[in-house]
Design a protein around this motif. Structure first.
Motif, mmCIF file in Angstrom:
data_model
loop_
_atom_site.group_PDB
_atom_site.id
_atom_site.type_symbol
_atom_site.label_atom_id
_atom_site.label_comp_id
_atom_site.label_asym_id
_atom_site.label_seq_id
_atom_site.Cartn_x
_atom_site.Cartn_y
_atom_site.Cartn_z
ATOM 1 N N PRO A 138 0.822 -1.219 0.000
ATOM 2 C CA PRO A 138 0.000 0.000 0.000
ATOM 3 C C PRO A 138 0.851 1.262 0.000
ATOM 4 O O PRO A 138 1.978 1.267 0.510
ATOM 5 C CB PRO A 138 -0.772 -0.119 1.316
ATOM 6 N N PRO A 139 0.328 2.360 -0.543
ATOM 7 C CA PRO A 139 1.008 3.651 -0.395
ATOM 8 C C PRO A 139 1.177 3.954 1.092
ATOM 9 O O PRO A 139 0.277 3.719 1.891
ATOM 10 C CB PRO A 139 0.038 4.642 -1.058
ATOM 11 N N THR A 140 2.347 4.478 1.448
ATOM 12 C CA THR A 140 2.690 4.613 2.863
ATOM 13 C C THR A 140 3.214 6.007 3.174
ATOM 14 O O THR A 140 3.983 6.587 2.408
ATOM 15 C CB THR A 140 3.765 3.576 3.251
ATOM 16 N N LEU A 141 2.778 6.519 4.325
ATOM 17 C CA LEU A 141 3.342 7.741 4.891
ATOM 18 C C LEU A 141 4.030 7.377 6.200
ATOM 19 O O LEU A 141 3.434 6.717 7.058
ATOM 20 C CB LEU A 141 2.263 8.785 5.169
ATOM 21 N N ILE A 142 5.278 7.797 6.355
ATOM 22 C CA ILE A 142 6.020 7.592 7.599
ATOM 23 C C ILE A 142 6.417 8.956 8.142
ATOM 24 O O ILE A 142 7.018 9.763 7.441
ATOM 25 C CB ILE A 142 7.279 6.734 7.380
ATOM 26 N N GLN A 143 6.072 9.207 9.396
ATOM 27 C CA GLN A 143 6.509 10.415 10.094
ATOM 28 C C GLN A 143 7.421 10.021 11.243
ATOM 29 O O GLN A 143 7.117 9.082 11.988
ATOM 30 C CB GLN A 143 5.315 11.188 10.649
ATOM 31 N N THR A 144 8.522 10.746 11.396
ATOM 32 C CA THR A 144 9.444 10.489 12.497
ATOM 33 C C THR A 144 10.034 11.809 12.972
ATOM 34 O O THR A 144 9.957 12.822 12.267
ATOM 35 C CB THR A 144 10.565 9.526 12.063
ATOM 36 N N GLY A 145 10.599 11.811 14.163
ATOM 37 C CA GLY A 145 11.279 12.989 14.691
ATOM 38 C C GLY A 145 12.777 12.853 14.519
ATOM 39 O O GLY A 145 13.323 11.761 14.696
ATOM 40 N N SER A 146 13.441 13.934 14.216
ATOM 41 C CA SER A 146 14.892 13.856 13.983
ATOM 42 C C SER A 146 15.676 13.563 15.260
ATOM 43 O O SER A 146 16.807 13.092 15.206
ATOM 44 C CB SER A 146 15.395 15.167 13.370
ATOM 45 N N ALA A 147 15.074 13.854 16.427
ATOM 46 C CA ALA A 147 15.795 13.667 17.690
ATOM 47 C C ALA A 147 15.432 12.365 18.388
ATOM 48 O O ALA A 147 15.891 12.123 19.500
ATOM 49 C CB ALA A 147 15.499 14.843 18.626
ATOM 50 N N GLU A 148 14.635 11.536 17.768
ATOM 51 C CA GLU A 148 14.145 10.357 18.472
ATOM 52 C C GLU A 148 15.018 9.130 18.276
ATOM 53 O O GLU A 148 15.798 9.031 17.329
ATOM 54 C CB GLU A 148 12.717 10.060 18.059
ATOM 55 N N TYR A 149 14.825 8.164 19.155
ATOM 56 C CA TYR A 149 15.641 6.955 19.147
ATOM 57 C C TYR A 149 15.417 6.120 17.896
ATOM 58 O O TYR A 149 16.350 5.521 17.361
ATOM 59 C CB TYR A 149 15.350 6.125 20.406
ATOM 60 N N PHE A 150 14.187 6.050 17.404
ATOM 61 C CA PHE A 150 13.876 5.179 16.271
ATOM 62 C C PHE A 150 13.855 5.917 14.932
ATOM 63 O O PHE A 150 13.250 5.423 13.976
ATOM 64 C CB PHE A 150 12.542 4.458 16.507
ATOM 65 N N ALA A 161 11.308 -2.012 -2.633
ATOM 66 C CA ALA A 161 10.364 -3.085 -2.942
ATOM 67 C C ALA A 161 9.318 -2.653 -3.963
ATOM 68 O O ALA A 161 8.476 -3.457 -4.366
ATOM 69 C CB ALA A 161 9.671 -3.557 -1.665
ATOM 70 N N GLY A 162 9.366 -1.385 -4.365
ATOM 71 C CA GLY A 162 8.459 -0.900 -5.387
ATOM 72 C C GLY A 162 7.259 -0.146 -4.875
ATOM 73 O O GLY A 162 6.368 0.224 -5.666
ATOM 74 N N ALA A 163 7.200 0.113 -3.586
ATOM 75 C CA ALA A 163 6.058 0.812 -3.010
ATOM 76 C C ALA A 163 6.248 2.325 -3.080
ATOM 77 O O ALA A 163 7.369 2.831 -3.152
ATOM 78 C CB ALA A 163 5.857 0.392 -1.556
ATOM 79 N N VAL A 164 5.137 3.032 -3.038
ATOM 80 C CA VAL A 164 5.158 4.490 -2.916
ATOM 81 C C VAL A 164 5.222 4.818 -1.432
ATOM 82 O O VAL A 164 4.366 4.393 -0.654
ATOM 83 C CB VAL A 164 3.899 5.115 -3.548
ATOM 84 N N CYS A 165 6.239 5.543 -1.023
ATOM 85 C CA CYS A 165 6.404 5.860 0.394
ATOM 86 C C CYS A 165 6.880 7.295 0.554
ATOM 87 O O CYS A 165 7.889 7.694 -0.028
ATOM 88 C CB CYS A 165 7.404 4.914 1.058
ATOM 89 N N GLU A 166 6.146 8.054 1.358
ATOM 90 C CA GLU A 166 6.536 9.425 1.707
ATOM 91 C C GLU A 166 7.099 9.425 3.124
ATOM 92 O O GLU A 166 6.448 8.946 4.047
ATOM 93 C CB GLU A 166 5.333 10.367 1.624
ATOM 94 N N LEU A 167 8.292 9.947 3.277
ATOM 95 C CA LEU A 167 8.941 10.035 4.592
ATOM 96 C C LEU A 167 9.005 11.496 5.005
ATOM 97 O O LEU A 167 9.525 12.334 4.282
ATOM 98 C CB LEU A 167 10.347 9.443 4.538
ATOM 99 N N GLN A 168 8.495 11.792 6.201
ATOM 100 C CA GLN A 168 8.570 13.133 6.771
ATOM 101 C C GLN A 168 9.388 13.073 8.054
ATOM 102 O O GLN A 168 9.027 12.345 8.984
ATOM 103 C CB GLN A 168 7.173 13.674 7.081
ATOM 104 N N VAL A 169 10.488 13.818 8.099
ATOM 105 C CA VAL A 169 11.330 13.893 9.285
ATOM 106 C C VAL A 169 11.113 15.262 9.925
ATOM 107 O O VAL A 169 11.462 16.289 9.342
ATOM 108 C CB VAL A 169 12.814 13.683 8.945
ATOM 109 N N TRP A 170 10.541 15.261 11.122
ATOM 110 C CA TRP A 170 10.200 16.509 11.808
ATOM 111 C C TRP A 170 11.326 16.895 12.772
ATOM 112 O O TRP A 170 11.635 16.153 13.699
ATOM 113 C CB TRP A 170 8.877 16.344 12.557
ATOM 114 N N PRO A 171 11.960 18.053 12.554
ATOM 115 C CA PRO A 171 13.121 18.463 13.345
ATOM 116 C C PRO A 171 12.823 18.580 14.841
ATOM 117 O O PRO A 171 11.752 19.045 15.246
ATOM 118 C CB PRO A 171 13.507 19.822 12.760
ATOM 119 N N ASP A 172 13.773 18.122 15.640
ATOM 120 C CA ASP A 172 13.769 18.290 17.102
ATOM 121 C C ASP A 172 12.663 17.525 17.822
ATOM 122 O O ASP A 172 12.473 17.715 19.026
ATOM 123 C CB ASP A 172 13.673 19.779 17.490
ATOM 124 N N GLN A 173 11.954 16.659 17.117
ATOM 125 C CA GLN A 173 10.820 15.978 17.743
ATOM 126 C C GLN A 173 11.235 14.682 18.428
ATOM 127 O O GLN A 173 12.092 13.939 17.947
ATOM 128 C CB GLN A 173 9.733 15.691 16.712
#
Length: 310
Positions: free
Chosen positions: A235-247, A261-273
């Motif tokens: 499936p189309p995927t959105l991933i949000q993460t914080g730049s300061a986080e462990y994972f 793998a051929g999927a549509v994926c948008e990655l958003q890295v939010w600063p200091d989160q």
């Protein structure tokens, strides 16, 4: 709003205070049946403070055979042709549907769609694969209720993000019709913690290797990783993460694996989160805009009117 170059002053202050107080304390406390009962209550209470439900939210409890959870409908949710299946976080050992009503009400409002938060079984009382089975049962239950696969968006955070993605990837491997989309907040991708431990300099306010390893050990002794297979229908995927986080490195690696793998994926890295900053809008003003971005992604998949920030 998209991630800015730097987090707000309130966000940075909260992270720095937590980094010096909460994180070392959380890492020092043993994770066992005695401490977990108290920790679960404390985590739930804290989440209600930092991320309360929106006024006007309607909650309907579900206990149908082996499927348990809550339908959460935000004050602006009017759509009935689609649903969001939400899998809460908590390191596989904590978290609850009640604690996540604030998250669900915001996601429901920004998408105008009801959210079903699955009440899956927790470790150590119920180790892997109990949680995976419960999430799969909830998905099949929604199908039986009349939702077509392309009208179901599966979302989750942290450990719940792992379980949400695992469901979508398992369906793809077995050629079972999968969800129409996947939204992951700060997902864990490698339960061996290799990626997180070596991928970045951890500045998270709460999460550490020590705490994560203790929690995961109660869930599984296997080195489980999220590895989408090339050639499967993902499936189309959105991933949000914080730049300061462990994972943070887990999120980046998972996005790369999906694209390879051929999927549509948008990655958003939010600063200091911090880790899963979306659950704490009272501390992180950016949470509101992150929900807005997630809402726009989901509604674009469901072909509805544009989502609004909450």
């Amino acid at each position: 709003m998209t991630p800015s170059a730097r987090g707000s002053l309130r966000t940075r202050a909260a992270r720095l205070v937590a980094e010096r107080t909460v994180r070392p304390l959380a890492a020092a406390i043993p994770v066992n049946t005695t401490t977990l009962s108290m920790a679960r209550l404390a985590i739930d209470a804290a989440m209600r403070v930092v991320g309360p439900s929106l006024i006007g939210t309607v909650v309907d409890r579900v206990d149908d055979g082996t499927v348990h959870g809550e339908f959460v409908t935000g004050p602006k949710a009017t759509r009935a042709d689609a649903v969001i299946l939400y899998v809460h976080g908590g390191g596989f050992v904590a978290g609850s549907v009640a604690a996540y009503r604030g998250v669900a009400s915001r996601l429901s409002t920004t998408t105008r769609t009801s959210v079903f938060v699955v009440d899956y079984r927790l470790a150590p009382e119920h180790p892997s694969p109990c949680a995976q089975l419960d999430v799969a049962r909830a998905y099949r239950w929604l199908l039986r209720r009349g939702y077509s696969p392309d009208r179901i968006v599966v979302a989750g955070d942290s450990a719940g993000g792992f379980l949400a993605a695992d469901l979508a990837f398992a369906n793809a491997r077995m050629r079972i019709p999968g969800p129409g989309g996947l939204v992951l907040f700060s997902p864990m991708a490698d339960l061996g913690l290799r990626i997180a431990h070596t991928g970045n300099r951890n500045r998270d306010g709460v999460i550490s290797y020590t705490l994560s390893a203790k929690a995961v050990a109660h869930f599984t002794s296997e080195h489980l990783e999220l590895r989408p297979e090339h050639g499967t229908e993902l499936p189309p995927t959105l991933i949000q993460t914080g730049s300061a986080e462990y994972f943070a490195a887990d999120a980046v690696e998972l996005a790369q694996r999906l694209r390879q793998a051929g999927a549509v994926c948008e990655l958003q890295v939010w600063p200091d989160q911090m880790h899963v900053f979306q659950v704490m809008p009272a501390l992180a003003p950016e949470a509101r805009f992150a929900f807005g971005a997630a809402g726009r992604f989901i509604t674009s998949l469901l072909d509805t009117e544009a989502a609004t920030a909450v």
